[in-house]
Structures are given as C-alpha cells and as structure tokens.
Design an enzyme around this catalytic site. Structure first.
Site, PDB file in Angstrom:
ATOM      1  N   GLY A   9       0.816  -1.225   0.000  1.00 53.67           N
ATOM      2  CA  GLY A   9       0.000   0.000   0.000  1.00 53.67           C
ATOM      3  C   GLY A   9       0.842   1.265   0.000  1.00 53.67           C
ATOM      4  N   ARG A  12      -0.232   5.719  -1.605  1.00 55.78           N
ATOM      5  CA  ARG A  12      -0.948   6.870  -1.024  1.00 55.78           C
ATOM      6  C   ARG A  12      -0.720   6.937   0.479  1.00 55.78           C
ATOM      7  NH1 ARG A  12      -6.406   5.984  -1.295  1.00 55.78           N
ATOM      8  NH2 ARG A  12      -6.382   3.894  -2.184  1.00 55.78           N
ATOM      9  N   ASN A  84       1.361  -2.408   5.466  1.00 57.56           N
ATOM     10  CA  ASN A  84       0.672  -1.127   5.658  1.00 57.56           C
ATOM     11  C   ASN A  84      -0.696  -1.068   4.976  1.00 57.56           C
ATOM     12  OD1 ASN A  84       0.474   2.009   5.828  1.00 57.56           O
ATOM     13  ND2 ASN A  84       0.395   1.544   3.642  1.00 57.56           N
ATOM     14  N   TYR A 149     -13.365  -3.183  11.467  1.00 52.48           N
ATOM     15  CA  TYR A 149     -12.030  -2.568  11.326  1.00 52.48           C
ATOM     16  C   TYR A 149     -11.244  -2.761  12.630  1.00 52.48           C
ATOM     17  CZ  TYR A 149      -8.483   1.089  10.564  1.00 52.48           C
ATOM     18  OH  TYR A 149      -7.296   1.777  10.428  1.00 52.48           O
ATOM     19  N   LYS A 153      -7.658  -4.858  13.356  1.00 54.05           N
ATOM     20  CA  LYS A 153      -6.436  -4.241  13.889  1.00 54.05           C
ATOM     21  C   LYS A 153      -6.037  -4.875  15.235  1.00 54.05           C
ATOM     22  CE  LYS A 153      -5.811  -1.412  10.464  1.00 54.05           C
ATOM     23  NZ  LYS A 153      -4.669  -1.595   9.557  1.00 54.05           N
TER      24      LYS A 153
HETATM   25  P1  NAP Z   1      -5.065   5.172   2.210  1.00 54.81           P
HETATM   26  O1  NAP Z   1      -4.612   6.581   2.057  1.00 54.81           O
HETATM   27  O2  NAP Z   1      -6.476   4.822   1.914  1.00 54.81           O
HETATM   28  O3  NAP Z   1      -4.077   4.238   1.309  1.00 54.81           O
HETATM   29  C1  NAP Z   1      -4.285   2.865   1.295  1.00 54.81           C
HETATM   30  C2  NAP Z   1      -3.152   2.190   0.539  1.00 54.81           C
HETATM   31  O4  NAP Z   1      -3.367   0.770   0.637  1.00 54.81           O
HETATM   32  C3  NAP Z   1      -3.114   2.528  -0.947  1.00 54.81           C
HETATM   33  O5  NAP Z   1      -1.768   2.539  -1.379  1.00 54.81           O
HETATM   34  C4  NAP Z   1      -3.882   1.341  -1.579  1.00 54.81           C
HETATM   35  O6  NAP Z   1      -3.466   1.072  -2.918  1.00 54.81           O
HETATM   36  C5  NAP Z   1      -3.439   0.207  -0.674  1.00 54.81           C
HETATM   37  N1  NAP Z   1      -4.364  -0.932  -0.659  1.00 54.81           N
HETATM   38  C6  NAP Z   1      -5.651  -0.976  -0.211  1.00 54.81           C
HETATM   39  N2  NAP Z   1      -6.160  -2.212  -0.378  1.00 54.81           N
HETATM   40  C7  NAP Z   1      -5.174  -2.960  -0.949  1.00 54.81           C
HETATM   41  C8  NAP Z   1      -5.087  -4.313  -1.372  1.00 54.81           C
HETATM   42  N3  NAP Z   1      -6.122  -5.160  -1.240  1.00 54.81           N
HETATM   43  N4  NAP Z   1      -3.922  -4.735  -1.921  1.00 54.81           N
HETATM   44  C9  NAP Z   1      -2.856  -3.897  -2.052  1.00 54.81           C
HETATM   45  N5  NAP Z   1      -2.886  -2.605  -1.664  1.00 54.81           N
HETATM   46  C10 NAP Z   1      -4.033  -2.144  -1.126  1.00 54.81           C
HETATM   47  O7  NAP Z   1      -4.809   4.632   3.694  1.00 54.81           O
HETATM   48  P2  NAP Z   1      -3.901   5.209   4.893  1.00 54.81           P
HETATM   49  O8  NAP Z   1      -4.720   6.134   5.686  1.00 54.81           O
HETATM   50  O9  NAP Z   1      -2.584   5.631   4.360  1.00 54.81           O
HETATM   51  O10 NAP Z   1      -3.754   3.875   5.760  1.00 54.81           O
HETATM   52  C11 NAP Z   1      -2.599   3.046   5.714  1.00 54.81           C
HETATM   53  C12 NAP Z   1      -2.654   2.075   6.897  1.00 54.81           C
HETATM   54  O11 NAP Z   1      -2.701   2.829   8.108  1.00 54.81           O
HETATM   55  C13 NAP Z   1      -3.907   1.197   6.902  1.00 54.81           C
HETATM   56  O12 NAP Z   1      -3.573  -0.095   7.352  1.00 54.81           O
HETATM   57  C14 NAP Z   1      -4.811   1.894   7.906  1.00 54.81           C
HETATM   58  O13 NAP Z   1      -5.726   1.008   8.503  1.00 54.81           O
HETATM   59  C15 NAP Z   1      -3.797   2.409   8.902  1.00 54.81           C
HETATM   60  N6  NAP Z   1      -4.280   3.547   9.712  1.00 54.81           N
HETATM   61  C16 NAP Z   1      -4.661   4.714   9.135  1.00 54.81           C
HETATM   62  C17 NAP Z   1      -5.101   5.764   9.949  1.00 54.81           C
HETATM   63  C18 NAP Z   1      -5.530   7.097   9.411  1.00 54.81           C
HETATM   64  O14 NAP Z   1      -6.037   7.918  10.201  1.00 54.81           O
HETATM   65  N7  NAP Z   1      -5.356   7.377   8.135  1.00 54.81           N
HETATM   66  C19 NAP Z   1      -5.169   5.581  11.337  1.00 54.81           C
HETATM   67  C20 NAP Z   1      -4.777   4.361  11.884  1.00 54.81           C
HETATM   68  C21 NAP Z   1      -4.336   3.349  11.056  1.00 54.81           C
HETATM   69  P3  NAP Z   1      -4.174   1.818  -4.186  1.00 54.81           P
HETATM   70  O15 NAP Z   1      -3.671   3.256  -4.154  1.00 54.81           O
HETATM   71  O16 NAP Z   1      -3.692   1.087  -5.372  1.00 54.81           O
HETATM   72  O17 NAP Z   1      -5.652   1.746  -3.948  1.00 54.81           O
END
Ligand code: NAP
Length: 239
Positions: A9, A12, A84, A149, A153
């Site tokens: 991932g 982004r 990630n 979710y 986690k």
């Molecule tokens: P995001 O901006 O939505 O980006 C998600 C990334 O994961 C993208 O690169 C996407 O690829 C990839 N992805 C999603 N499903 C996939 C799959 N089945 N196979 C391969 N790649 C996949 O998310 P983020 O906020 O950066 O979150 C990253 C991690 O941090 C996640 O595990 C999330 O649960 C965790 N997190 C986030 C937050 C927050 O507040 N943002 C808080 C706590 C934890 P594409 O671009 O190709 O779609």
C-alpha cells in the site's frame, strides 16, 4: 549490503510517506499497491532505481506469493516487511454484511498472514528480519461503528505479539505501529467540525501527518532491541 524493504500500500497516505522516508536510506524498496497505476508510476519516476513497483491485491494469497517472489528474484533477500495496506469502513455493527466483514478481515488481517508466511523462509534462513504491521488505535480501544475494522487491527496486534515470541530466537523483530488519526484519503470524509471535535480530545491538539508515522517506522527499521511492541503515535489521544 543494501537493505531490501517491501512496503504494501505504498501509493498513497501513510504507505507513500513510509516509502519516501525510507528512500532516504541506502535501500531497495518494493512498493506494492492495488490499483493506483498512475500514482505508482509517478513515484517510480521520482525515486528511480531506489524503488520497484509491483501491483498485487494483498487480500489474495496467489498475488502475495507473486509479490514476494518478484522481490526475492530481483534482490535475493527481504530484510524488512511493512504491512501497511488496509481499508476502513464506517457502518453500524447491525448493518455489516458478511461480505463487508470478510473483505475487512481478508484485506487488513489475513493479508499479513500471507505476506509474513511468504517472507519467513528467507528471513529465517538469513537469521535476520524486521516486520512492521501498521495497525490502529482502534485495535487497542475499539471503535463504535468500526467494529470489523477494530477487530482486524486488534488481530494484527495479537499477531505481532505472538510472532515476536515465536520469531525472536530467529532474530526477527515484529512490531505494530498503531496510528491515531492521520490526514489521508482514509480520513478525508470527516467534516471540519468533526475534525475540530477530535482535535479537542488530543493533548497535542492536532491531526497527525503521514510523515509522523513514517518517522516512527524509519526508527523501528534501524532498531535492534524492540520487538512485540504496539507503538502508538497518536498525539496523546489515548494514554
Ligand atoms: P489510504 O490513504 O487509503 O491508502 C491505502 C493504501 O493501501 C493505498 O496505497 C492502496 O493502494 C493500498 N491498498 C488498499 N487495499 C489494498 C489491497 N487489497 N492490496 C494492495 N494494496 C491495497 O490509507 P492510509 O490512511 O494511508 O492507511 C494506511 C494504513 O494505516 C492502513 O492499514 C490503515 O488502517 C492504517 N491507519 C490509518 C489511519 C488514518 O487515520 N489514516 C489511522 C490508523 C491506522 P491503491 O492506491 O492502489 O488503492
């Protein structure tokens, strides 16, 4: 020898910030993503030889196998795995369908079962490895309207702790980084009012940036003596 690092991932948000932070080191990075071809291409153009991109849906075992095979064929080893990639969904528990539930667990939890099983033979052979799982504060506290979710986690954190015990003797460290709220596509549905409300509950009075998480990951990659920990950069939201 240069470290070889797989980041799922990486196109982004947090994953992209991790890729850019780690690219400051003398490393090879394999950036995985699911569908953002254009974004992956731009990062590759920007970072050049430091990065290889590989499209694979990490919820599917066969595609994960191809991702890890590609990395091993290219570089002969994997030093660091960063799980990630993830998805989120807000729904009342009563409205979560079996498809929603399975998709959430498959993408956020079972994917790590796949990636770790695929990299382990190489890490065990090398008697060295670092696995970092990106979980969430909701895995620690639980979140209303995000039960599936939160369960995914919490599962990741249990995986981290259990594997740290099992793999310590092989010199493989396993840790979770459990962010609070971070500015990414995943959280861009919040209104200004909602964000202000959240900020008012965070001692540091701000929403996190993807770079805040990337810096924590950067530190963990170099560390030698931290394993089985759930490290939570969250502005003090939960203490
Ligand atoms: P995001 O901006 O939505 O980006 C998600 C990334 O994961 C993208 O690169 C996407 O690829 C990839 N992805 C999603 N499903 C996939 C799959 N089945 N196979 C391969 N790649 C996949 O998310 P983020 O906020 O950066 O979150 C990253 C991690 O941090 C996640 O595990 C999330 O649960 C965790 N997190 C986030 C937050 C927050 O507040 N943002 C808080 C706590 C934890 P594409 O671009 O190709 O779609």
């Amino acid at each position: 020898m240069k470290k070889v690092i797989v980041v799922t991932g990486g196109t982004r948000g947090i994953g992209k910030a991790i890729v850019y932070e780690l690219a400051k080191k003398d490393v090879h990075i394999i950036l995985n993503y699911k569908s953002s071809d254009e974004k992956a291409k731009l990062i590759k153009e920007d970072l050049g030889n430091k990065v290889e991109v590989f499209k694979a849906d990490i919820s599917k075992r066969e595609e994960v196998r191809n991702l890890i095979k590609f990395s091993l064929d290219k570089f002969g080893k994997i030093d660091v795995l960063i799980n990630n990639a993830g998805i989120a969904q807000e729904k009342m528990f009563i409205d979560i369908t079996e498809e929603d539930w399975n998709n959430m667990l498959q993408t956020n939890l079972t994917s790590a079962f796949y990636t770790i099983q695929e990299v382990l033979p190489n890490m065990i052979h090398n008697k060295s490895g670092c696995i970092i799982n990106i979980s969430s504060i909701w895995g620690i506290t639980g979140a209303s309207c995000e039960v599936h979710y939160s369960v995914s986690k919490a599962g990741i954190d249990a995986l981290t702790k259990s594997l740290a015990k099992e793999l310590g003797p092989s010199n493989i460290r396993v840790n979770s980084v459990a962010p609070g709220i971070i500015e990414t596509d995943m959280t861009n549905d919040y209104t200004e009012e909602e964000l202000e409300e959240i900020k008012s509950k965070i001692p540091l009075e701000k929403i996190g940036k993807p770079e805040d998480i990337a810096k924590c990951v950067y530190w963990l990659v170099d560390d030698n003596y931290t394993t089985g920990q759930i490290i939570s950069p969250n502005g003090g939201w939960i203490i």
